[in-house]
Scaffold this motif. Sequence first.
Motif: not given
Length: 334
Positions: A316-334, A120-130
């Motif tokens: 894709a997250a694994a290939q970017l070396g960003a699996t931990e970051l991806y999981e943190r983004i997911r944890s902030l979802a609605d 959602s847009y609110e999820h996006w805001e929580r990520v980029v503004d946090g």
Amino acid sequence: MRRQLFLLATATSLLSGCAAVKETADNDPGYPKKLILATQLDANSPYAVGFQAFKEAVEEKTGGAVTAELHTNGSLGGNEDMLLQSIATGGVDMAVISPGFMTQVLREVDLFSLPYLFTSYEHWERVVDGEIGVEMSEMIERDTNLQVLDYWTAGVRQYYGLEPLAHIDDLRNVSIRTQDSPAIQDSWTALGALPTSVAWDEMYQALQNRVVDASENDFTNIYQSSHHEVTPYLTLTNHDYTTRFFLTSDIVMERFSKEEQQAIYEASEEATVAARQADKELAKQSLEQLEEEGAIVHEIDTDPFIERTEEVREKAAAQLGATELYERIRSLAD
């Protein structure tokens, strides 16, 4: 973000600093100092609205010691790749750049391009503004000479095509024009579609002549490109709450005193508010105009789309070396 380094300054010192800036400006022929802001979009775009808000704020905060010159319609670069290069070479001081073009300087930013990363847009805001947004900015600033002033958006991308999309299986063997990102193309392949590349300025004819069956973009771009005239069926897939970086560089900021830098960072925050609000308003207007002019808009259950593309995002997250970051983004979802 770099502006946070200045948040400990007291209101008194900031006011006195701005007064000193104005006094210097009044007595130094090297003033005013000018910032050049550029976008490939037109003068009515949310980016242009944000730029205008920045101009007004920075000139007010510095008493005219710092000015801003705005360029739209691609006058200083017809695409974001050119604008990013211009920031590096000094031709442009500030621009708004998408994650796909940022991968040339830091590959992890491509994570923000993944379809269905944000719910959602609110999820996006929580990520980029946090905290995650701050960390992403710090990574960019640590590994490059770029500075992230803030996070902007370019709407929510939707599916539109020659035929209705009522079920996920309706995508099977549909040729769809997508962005040139492996993760994006892999996502559409996982949905059964056939992703292909077509230049944006060739899309109207490509859709009209059935070179491709479908495309995807936000309401504003769909309307302004008149694609609804030849592809009337629009489906609310909400697959990409887009991220854009409002950027400058260390070289640019070094031209300014600490007080001037503080004014620039504060003006950037005001610009972000204006640009995001303008994007929402223009998207709403564009959707209304699309429907008035015959576009047929469908809602659809997006859960199957999210489930079927989950493996693509994880890979894709694994290939970017960003699996931990991806999981943190997911944890902030609605």
